[in-house]
Scaffold this active site. Structure first.
Site, PDB file in Angstrom:
ATOM      1  N   HIS A  34       4.092  24.924  33.756  1.00 43.56           N
ATOM      2  CA  HIS A  34       4.350  23.568  34.251  1.00 43.56           C
ATOM      3  C   HIS A  34       4.460  23.554  35.779  1.00 43.56           C
ATOM      4  O   HIS A  34       3.969  22.628  36.444  1.00 43.56           O
ATOM      5  CB  HIS A  34       5.649  23.023  33.653  1.00 43.56           C
ATOM      6  CG  HIS A  34       5.637  22.898  32.167  1.00 43.56           C
ATOM      7  ND1 HIS A  34       6.378  23.713  31.346  1.00 43.56           N
ATOM      8  CD2 HIS A  34       4.965  22.051  31.341  1.00 43.56           C
ATOM      9  CE1 HIS A  34       6.181  23.372  30.087  1.00 43.56           C
ATOM     10  NE2 HIS A  34       5.336  22.374  30.048  1.00 43.56           N
ATOM     11  N   GLN A  61       4.389  12.573  18.051  1.00 44.27           N
ATOM     12  CA  GLN A  61       3.412  13.652  17.886  1.00 44.27           C
ATOM     13  C   GLN A  61       3.923  14.804  17.025  1.00 44.27           C
ATOM     14  O   GLN A  61       3.252  15.821  16.894  1.00 44.27           O
ATOM     15  CB  GLN A  61       2.953  14.170  19.253  1.00 44.27           C
ATOM     16  CG  GLN A  61       4.003  14.869  20.081  1.00 44.27           C
ATOM     17  CD  GLN A  61       3.554  15.044  21.517  1.00 44.27           C
ATOM     18  OE1 GLN A  61       3.465  14.071  22.283  1.00 44.27           O
ATOM     19  NE2 GLN A  61       3.235  16.270  21.895  1.00 44.27           N
ATOM     20  N   VAL A 177      -1.839  29.500  32.269  1.00 46.07           N
ATOM     21  CA  VAL A 177      -1.010  30.512  32.924  1.00 46.07           C
ATOM     22  C   VAL A 177      -0.491  31.456  31.846  1.00 46.07           C
ATOM     23  O   VAL A 177       0.001  31.013  30.805  1.00 46.07           O
ATOM     24  CB  VAL A 177       0.156  29.871  33.695  1.00 46.07           C
ATOM     25  CG1 VAL A 177       1.047  30.939  34.327  1.00 46.07           C
ATOM     26  CG2 VAL A 177      -0.383  28.923  34.759  1.00 46.07           C
TER      27      VAL A 177
END
Length: 331
Positions: A34, A61, A177
């Site tokens: 993030h 979700q 990442v």
């Protein structure tokens, strides 16, 4: 001065700057992945721009039996990470603030792409994602929004929504990442025990094995092409000489000039099959080699870009990962 969370849409509307605006949408439990998104957003809009990070665990979700209740909520730590990465504001609304009348009756539907892979495993998931992304785009009014490529299918459906519904925002994908051992950074990694983490490393190992296989295929083809033109392709591959090249010659010849997708899938599956016998085992949900435009499976003779995506469960933790590939180009 330390950031304090913005809790209401009314307060958020008073924030901003005259320069370009960027948003990074998260469900909190921020990590270096993030932070990379926020840093890229900061660099994109410059010192005169404004970067908003949203922190909202979106109930729409999550399906029945998923980890909504235990999803980590670490707002104090999130504020610190966001600030250090360059955010100007953190919008952390309540569920009632985002859905003031309860669950919305009108939602955005992800369409056919939203029914594949993650959508098939988690029915309605992408409808919930797109609904909240659309609301947050309206509330934050960005010029550009940054999303991680680790959630490749999510990125694809968001891009499609922005294009199909004429959202005036640029959608930017940021490369995955990874931790030093190769595991893709995820808020769910914290659920893994040491033994489960060792098994979970099979996801990235499988993707890297597939990528290496494709690179080897490209190298073999390039070297075979340098042999006399009078030889057939299969003969040329057989004449390369080295033992490893000879072992791959037949498979590469069968793959054809622009193909080899099946061999790439097989390389990844071999790693995942081995991990299925580990202790604890890896339980595969899907392994798919797909066209990034619509997330349909590519044929063996595919030429061009593709995404190799995997989802699996280790213990009670479900993880996803993917790697971009380019068939017909040097890796």
């Amino acid at each position: 001065m330390s950031l304090v969370p913005v809790r209401t849409a009314a307060e958020l509307s008073t924030r901003g700057a005259a320069g370009p605006r960027a948003v990074v949408m998260t469900m909190g439990a921020l990590h270096e992945g993030h932070a990379r998104l926020v840093r890229d957003a900061r660099a994109h809009v410059g010192p005169e721009g404004h970067v908003t990070v949203t922190v909202f665990v979106n109930p729409l979700q999550f399906g029945a039996g998923e980890d909504l209740d235990r999803y980590p909520r670490t707002l104090d730590a999130d504020l610190k990470i966001a600030e250090e990465a360059g955010a100007d504001a953190v919008f952390a609304p309540s569920v009632d603030e985002v859905y003031p009348g309860g669950e919305p009756q009108v939602r955005i539907t992800a369409g056919p792409m939203g029914e594949l892979l993650e959508g098939a495993s988690r029915p309605g998931h992408f409808d919930g994602v797109l609904t909240v992304v659309a609301k947050l785009l309206h509330l934050t009014r960005p010029d550009v929004a940054f999303f991680g490529q680790k959630d490749a299918q999510q990125l694809a459906v968001i891009r499609r929504m922005a294009r199909d519904l004429n959202f005036p925002v640029e959608i930017v994908g940021v490369p995955t990442v990874r931790e030093p051992d190769g595991l893709a950074l995820s808020s769910r990694n914290r659920y893994l025990s040491p033994a489960e983490r060792r098994t979970a490393l099979a996801l990235s190992r499988a993707l890297f094995a597939a990528r290496d296989r494709l690179g080897a295929q490209h190298a073999l083809r390039a070297r075979a092409a340098s042999l006399p033109a009078s030889e057939t392709r299969a003969e040329a591959l057989s004449q390369i000489g080295e033992a490893r090249a000879a072992a791959d010659a037949h498979a590469v010849a069968q793959a054809g000039e622009g193909g080899g997708a099946d061999a790439v899938r097989a390389a990844a599956r071999a790693v995942l099959d081995e991990a299925a016998g580990a202790h604890p085992p890896l339980t595969l949900d899907y392994l798919a080699l797909v066209d990034p435009a619509d997330f349909t499976e590519v044929a063996d003779d595919h030429d061009g870009e593709a995404i190799l995506a995997v989802a699996a469960r280790v213990g009670t933790t479900r993880l996803i990962d993917n790697v971009p590939l380019n068939f017909g180009a040097t890796q």
